[in-house]
Design a protein around this motif. Structure first.
Motif, PDB file in Angstrom:
ATOM      1  N   LYS A 160       0.846  -1.198   0.000  1.00 21.97           N
ATOM      2  CA  LYS A 160       0.000   0.000   0.000  1.00 21.97           C
ATOM      3  C   LYS A 160       0.880   1.246   0.000  1.00 21.97           C
ATOM      4  O   LYS A 160       0.639   2.188  -0.752  1.00 21.97           O
ATOM      5  CB  LYS A 160      -0.898  -0.019   1.236  1.00 21.97           C
ATOM      6  CG  LYS A 160      -1.575   1.281   1.552  1.00 21.97           C
ATOM      7  CD  LYS A 160      -2.291   1.205   2.896  1.00 21.97           C
ATOM      8  CE  LYS A 160      -2.860   2.533   3.302  1.00 21.97           C
ATOM      9  NZ  LYS A 160      -3.466   2.501   4.633  1.00 21.97           N
ATOM     10  N   TYR A 161       1.911   1.237   0.818  1.00 18.11           N
ATOM     11  CA  TYR A 161       2.784   2.391   0.937  1.00 18.11           C
ATOM     12  C   TYR A 161       3.694   2.533  -0.276  1.00 18.11           C
ATOM     13  O   TYR A 161       3.968   3.641  -0.734  1.00 18.11           O
ATOM     14  CB  TYR A 161       3.586   2.306   2.231  1.00 18.11           C
ATOM     15  CG  TYR A 161       2.685   2.327   3.432  1.00 18.11           C
ATOM     16  CD1 TYR A 161       2.003   3.493   3.778  1.00 18.11           C
ATOM     17  CD2 TYR A 161       2.475   1.187   4.197  1.00 18.11           C
ATOM     18  CE1 TYR A 161       1.141   3.518   4.866  1.00 18.11           C
ATOM     19  CE2 TYR A 161       1.623   1.208   5.288  1.00 18.11           C
ATOM     20  CZ  TYR A 161       0.955   2.375   5.618  1.00 18.11           C
ATOM     21  OH  TYR A 161       0.103   2.406   6.684  1.00 18.11           O
ATOM     22  N   LEU A 162       4.153   1.420  -0.817  1.00 17.97           N
ATOM     23  CA  LEU A 162       4.987   1.476  -2.017  1.00 17.97           C
ATOM     24  C   LEU A 162       4.181   1.996  -3.206  1.00 17.97           C
ATOM     25  O   LEU A 162       4.723   2.671  -4.082  1.00 17.97           O
ATOM     26  CB  LEU A 162       5.582   0.101  -2.319  1.00 17.97           C
ATOM     27  CG  LEU A 162       6.512  -0.465  -1.240  1.00 17.97           C
ATOM     28  CD1 LEU A 162       6.988  -1.860  -1.618  1.00 17.97           C
ATOM     29  CD2 LEU A 162       7.685   0.460  -0.964  1.00 17.97           C
ATOM     30  N   GLU A 163       2.889   1.697  -3.228  1.00 22.71           N
ATOM     31  CA  GLU A 163       2.015   2.196  -4.299  1.00 22.71           C
ATOM     32  C   GLU A 163       1.874   3.720  -4.258  1.00 22.71           C
ATOM     33  O   GLU A 163       1.703   4.352  -5.299  1.00 22.71           O
ATOM     34  CB  GLU A 163       0.639   1.542  -4.221  1.00 22.71           C
ATOM     35  CG  GLU A 163       0.598   0.124  -4.740  1.00 22.71           C
ATOM     36  CD  GLU A 163       0.887   0.025  -6.234  1.00 22.71           C
ATOM     37  OE1 GLU A 163       0.350   0.833  -7.014  1.00 22.71           O
ATOM     38  OE2 GLU A 163       1.672  -0.866  -6.599  1.00 22.71           O
ATOM     39  N   ILE A 164       1.940   4.308  -3.071  1.00 25.50           N
ATOM     40  CA  ILE A 164       1.881   5.770  -2.956  1.00 25.50           C
ATOM     41  C   ILE A 164       3.035   6.382  -3.746  1.00 25.50           C
ATOM     42  O   ILE A 164       2.846   7.303  -4.544  1.00 25.50           O
ATOM     43  CB  ILE A 164       1.937   6.217  -1.475  1.00 25.50           C
ATOM     44  CG1 ILE A 164       0.648   5.815  -0.747  1.00 25.50           C
ATOM     45  CG2 ILE A 164       2.185   7.722  -1.361  1.00 25.50           C
ATOM     46  CD1 ILE A 164       0.700   6.017   0.757  1.00 25.50           C
ATOM     47  N   LEU A 165       4.236   5.849  -3.553  1.00 27.49           N
ATOM     48  CA  LEU A 165       5.408   6.355  -4.267  1.00 27.49           C
ATOM     49  C   LEU A 165       5.299   6.081  -5.759  1.00 27.49           C
ATOM     50  O   LEU A 165       5.622   6.932  -6.588  1.00 27.49           O
ATOM     51  CB  LEU A 165       6.678   5.721  -3.704  1.00 27.49           C
ATOM     52  CG  LEU A 165       6.926   5.908  -2.210  1.00 27.49           C
ATOM     53  CD1 LEU A 165       8.212   5.227  -1.784  1.00 27.49           C
ATOM     54  CD2 LEU A 165       6.942   7.378  -1.847  1.00 27.49           C
ATOM     55  N   ASN A 166       4.839   4.892  -6.099  1.00 23.90           N
ATOM     56  CA  ASN A 166       4.702   4.495  -7.492  1.00 23.90           C
ATOM     57  C   ASN A 166       3.687   5.390  -8.218  1.00 23.90           C
ATOM     58  O   ASN A 166       3.916   5.810  -9.348  1.00 23.90           O
ATOM     59  CB  ASN A 166       4.290   3.031  -7.571  1.00 23.90           C
ATOM     60  CG  ASN A 166       4.638   2.400  -8.887  1.00 23.90           C
ATOM     61  OD1 ASN A 166       5.345   2.955  -9.699  1.00 23.90           O
ATOM     62  ND2 ASN A 166       4.126   1.203  -9.106  1.00 23.90           N
ATOM     63  N   ASP A 167       2.570   5.685  -7.565  1.00 23.07           N
ATOM     64  CA  ASP A 167       1.543   6.547  -8.171  1.00 23.07           C
ATOM     65  C   ASP A 167       2.082   7.954  -8.433  1.00 23.07           C
ATOM     66  O   ASP A 167       1.749   8.581  -9.429  1.00 23.07           O
ATOM     67  CB  ASP A 167       0.294   6.618  -7.291  1.00 23.07           C
ATOM     68  CG  ASP A 167      -0.532   5.347  -7.347  1.00 23.07           C
ATOM     69  OD1 ASP A 167      -0.278   4.496  -8.221  1.00 23.07           O
ATOM     70  OD2 ASP A 167      -1.440   5.204  -6.500  1.00 23.07           O
ATOM     71  N   ARG A 168       2.927   8.449  -7.546  1.00 23.57           N
ATOM     72  CA  ARG A 168       3.525   9.771  -7.759  1.00 23.57           C
ATOM     73  C   ARG A 168       4.503   9.739  -8.925  1.00 23.57           C
ATOM     74  O   ARG A 168       4.540  10.650  -9.738  1.00 23.57           O
ATOM     75  CB  ARG A 168       4.236  10.234  -6.499  1.00 23.57           C
ATOM     76  CG  ARG A 168       3.258  10.655  -5.454  1.00 23.57           C
ATOM     77  CD  ARG A 168       3.926  11.498  -4.425  1.00 23.57           C
ATOM     78  NE  ARG A 168       2.921  11.971  -3.499  1.00 23.57           N
ATOM     79  CZ  ARG A 168       3.099  12.069  -2.215  1.00 23.57           C
ATOM     80  NH1 ARG A 168       4.250  11.740  -1.697  1.00 23.57           N
ATOM     81  NH2 ARG A 168       2.144  12.517  -1.435  1.00 23.57           N
ATOM     82  N   ALA A 169       5.299   8.678  -8.985  1.00 18.85           N
ATOM     83  CA  ALA A 169       6.285   8.563 -10.068  1.00 18.85           C
ATOM     84  C   ALA A 169       5.605   8.459 -11.427  1.00 18.85           C
ATOM     85  O   ALA A 169       6.136   8.913 -12.432  1.00 18.85           O
ATOM     86  CB  ALA A 169       7.189   7.356  -9.827  1.00 18.85           C
TER      87      ALA A 169
END
Length: 194
Positions: free
Chosen positions: A164-173
């Motif tokens: 869930k937290y890694l997806e936050i970074l991925n969505d921003r990238a």
């Protein structure tokens, strides 16, 4: 004192801390200064979990992320530009194996995180996912995808929730969600008193 004068201007996001004493058990420490305080605890957790899992993977696989200081300086200059996360490319090491040749490529943040097949570049998130699977026996991406389909009836492990937290970074990238800087700029621009 001289060490800090040299290190601080050259490594903006990492601090090398010399041993406190000269005993045999005293080691150099590395401090990651990779973020400012994010507006929400969820965003802070995303950066902290990413850094923690990546550092653990670096130790396990003995990865080499060295790049020349001149390329690091270029990256810092590019990172200061408006919306650089989406518009700029950054120098990054092509292969992370200790015995790999010193080859560097320019990649977007999304490519650094997710990889780039055309040049056989493995992204940081793939390294983290592999690490979680090998070290903890958890396929965090698979667990997260199952959980998202039916959150009320699906059990998810503690490690699965990390996705869930890694997806936050991925969505921003990927530009799906704004960075904190973009969100603040948009908020100010839209504010009626501005």
């Amino acid at each position: 004192d001289m060490f800090y004068r040299f290190a601080v201007p050259n490594w903006h996001l990492v601090r090398f801390k010399p041993p406190l004493d000269c005993s045999e058990n005293s080691n150099w420490r590395v401090e990651l200064r990779s973020m400012d305080v994010a507006p929400t605890s969820e965003e802070n957790a995303a950066f902290a979990i990413f850094c923690l899992l990546l550092v653990q993977a670096i130790f396990k696989y003995n990865l080499n992320f060295y790049i020349p200081i001149s390329k690091n300086d270029e990256n810092v200059a590019r990172g200061h530009k408006l919306d650089s996360i989406l518009k700029e490319k950054f120098w990054f090491r092509k292969c992370f194996d200790q015995d790999s040749p010193d080859e560097y490529v320019e990649l977007t943040i999304e490519e650094i995180l997710n990889g780039k097949e055309e040049i056989n570049f493995v992204g940081l998130l793939q390294i983290i996912k592999r690490f979680c699977k090998e070290e903890y026996g958890v396929d965090i991406e698979e667990e997260w995808n199952e959980y998202q389909k039916d959150p009320k009836n699906t059990k998810i492990s503690e490690f699965g929730m990390n996705m869930k937290y890694l997806e936050i970074l991925n969505d921003r990238a990927k530009g799906k969600k704004p960075t904190v800087a973009r969100w603040i700029r948009d908020f100010v621009k839209r504010h009626p008193k501005y």
